[in-house]
Motif scaffolding. Sequence first.
Motif, PDB file in Angstrom:
ATOM      1  N   HIS A 252       0.832  -1.205   0.000  1.00 39.91           N
ATOM      2  CA  HIS A 252       0.000   0.000   0.000  1.00 39.91           C
ATOM      3  C   HIS A 252       0.871   1.261   0.000  1.00 39.91           C
TER       4      HIS A 252
ATOM      5  N   CYS B 187       3.307   1.106  -3.491  1.00 37.70           N
ATOM      6  CA  CYS B 187       2.683   1.140  -4.818  1.00 37.70           C
ATOM      7  C   CYS B 187       1.534   2.137  -4.928  1.00 37.70           C
ATOM      8  N   ALA B 188       0.781   2.323  -3.839  1.00 32.00           N
ATOM      9  CA  ALA B 188      -0.356   3.241  -3.898  1.00 32.00           C
ATOM     10  C   ALA B 188       0.023   4.666  -3.539  1.00 32.00           C
TER      11      ALA B 188
ATOM     12  N   HIS C  25      -3.751  -5.976  -6.684  1.00 28.97           N
ATOM     13  CA  HIS C  25      -3.756  -4.845  -5.759  1.00 28.97           C
ATOM     14  C   HIS C  25      -4.342  -3.660  -6.510  1.00 28.97           C
TER      15      HIS C  25
ATOM     16  N   PHE D  62      -5.849   0.297  -6.132  1.00 30.34           N
ATOM     17  CA  PHE D  62      -5.852   1.410  -5.177  1.00 30.34           C
ATOM     18  C   PHE D  62      -6.728   2.545  -5.673  1.00 30.34           C
TER      19      PHE D  62
ATOM     20  N   SER E  62      -6.266   0.996  -0.392  1.00 27.62           N
ATOM     21  CA  SER E  62      -5.861  -0.188  -1.159  1.00 27.62           C
ATOM     22  C   SER E  62      -6.827  -1.333  -0.931  1.00 27.62           C
ATOM     23  N   TYR E  63      -7.074  -2.087  -2.009  1.00 32.81           N
ATOM     24  CA  TYR E  63      -7.914  -3.283  -1.960  1.00 32.81           C
ATOM     25  C   TYR E  63      -7.124  -4.428  -2.578  1.00 32.81           C
TER      26      TYR E  63
END
Length: 287
Positions: free
Chosen positions: A131, A134-135, A193, A195, A207-208
């Motif tokens: 999270h 990357c997000a 992933h 976001f 994030s999911y």
Amino acid sequence: MDAKQIRELLPTYADGELDAERARHVEAALADSDELRAELERWRALRRCANRAIAGEPVPIDLIRRVRSAIRRRPSRTYRIAASFVAVAAALALVVVYWPRPDVSSTGAASGGSAVVAARPVSADRFVEIHDRCAITHKHDALTLAGKHARDADEKVTQAVGFPVRVPDLRSAGFVLAGGCTCFRVRDTRAAHLFYRAKSDPEQMLSYFVVDHPLTLENCTHCRSRCGTRHYEQVSVGDEVVLHWSERSHSFAIVGEMDVDRLDAIAGQVRTTLLLLDSPAVALVGE
């Protein structure tokens, strides 16, 4: 606003989540159209079925029969298509409520002795790491999802990870899809992933994660959380909260820097989305 636009807004209006200006347009159209009012009621019926399944409330066992009977009485093509969605939701609700669901554990055995897929342990820090990196830091949109509608992203994400993924539409929760990647890895699993960026604050990210294997959070013996009728593994890592759960041999997690109640509400929307992806219900309706 034309008829097509009005129809596209009906699901959001049925959920009570449409802004005041667009709601006025929808209400004006509803006042002049019996067909639109009937379609709105079908969307509301779909929502009721989904909510019953999530809450664990038994759905009337003859619901599918009654919906099918209504379809036969009304030959209109539009009616049959829309009512079929209600039948799918009804069947799916029955599957969710009545289908046997063994307890998934790290030993790989259900309480009744049958072998099940073993849940793999993973640190909550791993979710937070992806999270943050990357997000938040890199906005790593390897799947080029930024700006796409959730429904337009389903196929792309599914192709990237190799198993069916339904991308949640979280606009009503105040978040828009901002990107996605496949950087999350846990011992031969496949994962997406996704976001989301908050509409009110471009710096706030959510994030999911969806993983094709059940997981369990390490050192989480006493971290189980019950929000309403839903159960999660809940862990705080610094200012960020991880909500994790497993169902249908998959794992799901939501990560964000916000209070648990808000994350729980978002998780509820995600789980409603998942109800529309279960193939056994489609098979039941098609019998």
